[in-house]
Design an enzyme around this catalytic site. Structure first.
Site, PDB file in Angstrom:
ATOM      1  N   LYS A  35      61.220  71.798  44.722  1.00 55.12           N
ATOM      2  CA  LYS A  35      60.538  72.845  43.880  1.00 55.12           C
ATOM      3  C   LYS A  35      61.750  73.838  42.960  1.00 55.12           C
ATOM      4  CE  LYS A  35      56.009  73.531  45.695  1.00 55.12           C
ATOM      5  NZ  LYS A  35      54.846  74.109  46.043  1.00 55.12           N
ATOM      6  N   CYS A  36      62.874  73.733  43.729  1.00 51.55           N
ATOM      7  CA  CYS A  36      63.645  74.499  42.888  1.00 51.55           C
ATOM      8  C   CYS A  36      64.452  73.972  41.841  1.00 51.55           C
ATOM      9  CB  CYS A  36      65.058  75.020  43.652  1.00 51.55           C
ATOM     10  SG  CYS A  36      65.728  74.013  44.401  1.00 51.55           S
ATOM     11  N   GLY A  37      64.340  72.479  41.701  1.00 54.03           N
ATOM     12  CA  GLY A  37      64.918  71.767  40.451  1.00 54.03           C
ATOM     13  C   GLY A  37      66.299  71.456  40.943  1.00 54.03           C
TER      14      GLY A  37
END
Length: 64
Positions: A35-37
């Site tokens: 989710k942090c990329g």
């Protein structure tokens, strides 16, 4: 007595399942934090999987 195959997890599609389908495989379970990329770990995990998949390795990625 519960085993790892009894744990409930969610698939990438969000459906609930267990690890039972992977019984008999070598499991590498990782928190990919996708989710942090920032996901440079994917390249290494892919390389590891390609090298050992024929020996039964499965890489299961989860995020919390």
């Amino acid at each position: 007595m519960k085993t790892i195959y009894d744990f409930k997890v969610k698939t990438i599609e969000g459906k609930e399942t267990t690890l039972e389908p992977y019984k008999g495989k070598v499991l590498l379970i990782v928190n990919v934090a996708s989710k942090c990329g920032y996901t440079p770990q994917y390249d290494g995990l892919e390389t590891l999987y390609k090298k050992y998949k024929d020996q039964g390795l499965v890489v299961l990625g989860f995020f919390s």
